[in-house]
Design a protein around this motif. Structure first.
Motif, PDB file in Angstrom:
ATOM      1  N   SER A   1     -55.220   9.921 -15.948  1.00 58.26           N
ATOM      2  CA  SER A   1     -54.644  10.851 -16.716  1.00 58.26           C
ATOM      3  C   SER A   1     -56.203  11.702 -17.399  1.00 58.26           C
TER       4      SER A   1
ATOM      5  N   THR B   1     -56.265   6.421 -19.028  1.00 55.77           N
ATOM      6  CA  THR B   1     -56.306   7.791 -19.571  1.00 55.77           C
ATOM      7  C   THR B   1     -57.681   8.076 -19.768  1.00 55.77           C
TER       8      THR B   1
ATOM      9  N   ARG C   1     -47.956  15.645 -18.569  1.00 55.87           N
ATOM     10  CA  ARG C   1     -46.910  14.990 -19.809  1.00 55.87           C
ATOM     11  C   ARG C   1     -47.484  15.419 -20.953  1.00 55.87           C
TER      12      ARG C   1
ATOM     13  N   TYR D   1     -47.471  15.511 -25.451  1.00 55.31           N
ATOM     14  CA  TYR D   1     -47.377  14.594 -26.248  1.00 55.31           C
ATOM     15  C   TYR D   1     -47.719  15.270 -27.671  1.00 55.31           C
TER      16      TYR D   1
ATOM     17  N   ALA E   1     -53.224   7.831 -24.874  1.00 53.62           N
ATOM     18  CA  ALA E   1     -52.580   7.177 -23.547  1.00 53.62           C
ATOM     19  C   ALA E   1     -51.459   6.565 -24.253  1.00 53.62           C
ATOM     20  N   GLN E   2     -51.420   6.042 -25.493  1.00 53.25           N
ATOM     21  CA  GLN E   2     -50.044   5.462 -26.033  1.00 53.25           C
ATOM     22  C   GLN E   2     -49.033   6.584 -25.979  1.00 53.25           C
ATOM     23  N   LYS E   3     -49.247   7.877 -26.516  1.00 52.18           N
ATOM     24  CA  LYS E   3     -48.373   8.940 -26.516  1.00 52.18           C
ATOM     25  C   LYS E   3     -47.770   9.135 -25.269  1.00 52.18           C
ATOM     26  N   VAL E   4     -48.649   9.040 -24.008  1.00 52.37           N
ATOM     27  CA  VAL E   4     -48.173   9.440 -22.818  1.00 52.37           C
ATOM     28  C   VAL E   4     -47.717   8.145 -21.911  1.00 52.37           C
ATOM     29  N   ASN E   5     -47.642   6.908 -22.938  1.00 54.94           N
ATOM     30  CA  ASN E   5     -47.248   5.711 -21.975  1.00 54.94           C
ATOM     31  C   ASN E   5     -48.166   5.379 -20.806  1.00 54.94           C
ATOM     32  N   LEU E   6     -49.376   5.279 -20.896  1.00 57.41           N
ATOM     33  CA  LEU E   6     -50.316   4.820 -19.905  1.00 57.41           C
ATOM     34  C   LEU E   6     -51.290   3.900 -20.692  1.00 57.41           C
ATOM     35  N   GLU E   7     -51.995   3.135 -19.833  1.00 63.17           N
ATOM     36  CA  GLU E   7     -52.937   2.224 -20.410  1.00 63.17           C
ATOM     37  C   GLU E   7     -54.034   3.139 -20.708  1.00 63.17           C
TER      38      GLU E   7
ATOM     39  N   SER F   1     -55.178   6.582 -28.327  1.00 62.37           N
ATOM     40  CA  SER F   1     -53.983   6.916 -29.201  1.00 62.37           C
ATOM     41  C   SER F   1     -53.327   8.050 -28.047  1.00 62.37           C
TER      42      SER F   1
END
Length: 154
Positions: free
Chosen positions: A123, A44, A20, A22, A34-40, A32
């Protein structure tokens, strides 16, 4: 597919993984990313480099802090401290924000927080800023012969 050293190792091992990408900005924190790759954030994992009598690497959830005493005890070190940012690249071959447990410059002991096994996939950095690898924690642990334990505190 971007082929970093980390990605090459996974391909050579025949492991199932997902990449993934980002957008990189000034915030290199795991939360940050985690948010960019859409995970908790807890899914991450960040890779931290410590040293005592030897260099020890730890992978912990992105929203946690490393428990240096717990890691020292598990790794049979008297005391550990995080290495300075300026030392990271020389020790690992990676820059801050892109340190992966895969493809490190040397074979350091690597520890994985047991919370990794809460998830089917976690991740980790692919070895460059802007790219994460999602894979099964057991695959990562087995490939790198990681010791597992309680390494983080909240």
């Amino acid at each position: 597919m971007k082929k970093t050293n980390a990605v090459r190792l996974l391909i050579e091992a025949g492991l199932d993984f997902e990449l993934r990408e980002y957008k990189v900005d000034a915030d290199l924190s795991a939360t940050s990313v985690a948010q960019k790759v859409n995970l908790e954030p807890a899914q991450t994992f960040k890779t931290l480099v410590t040293k005592g009598e030897q260099v020890i690497v730890a992978c912990i959830p992105g929203d946690a802090n490393l428990d240096l005493k717990a890691l020292a005890s598990l790794s049979k070190q008297k005391r550990l401290e995080l290495v300075a940012v300026k030392e990271i690249q020389g020790l690992t071959g990676y820059v801050r924000g892109g340190v992966s447990p895969l493809g490190l410059k040397k074979d350091y002991p690597i520890f994985l927080d047991e919370l990794a096994f809460v998830y089917d996939r976690i991740s980790i950095s692919a070895g460059v800023r802007g790219l994460q690898i999602l894979l099964a924690p057991l695959d990562l642990q087995t490939l790198l012969n990681m010791q597992v334990g309680v390494l983080s505190r909240y």
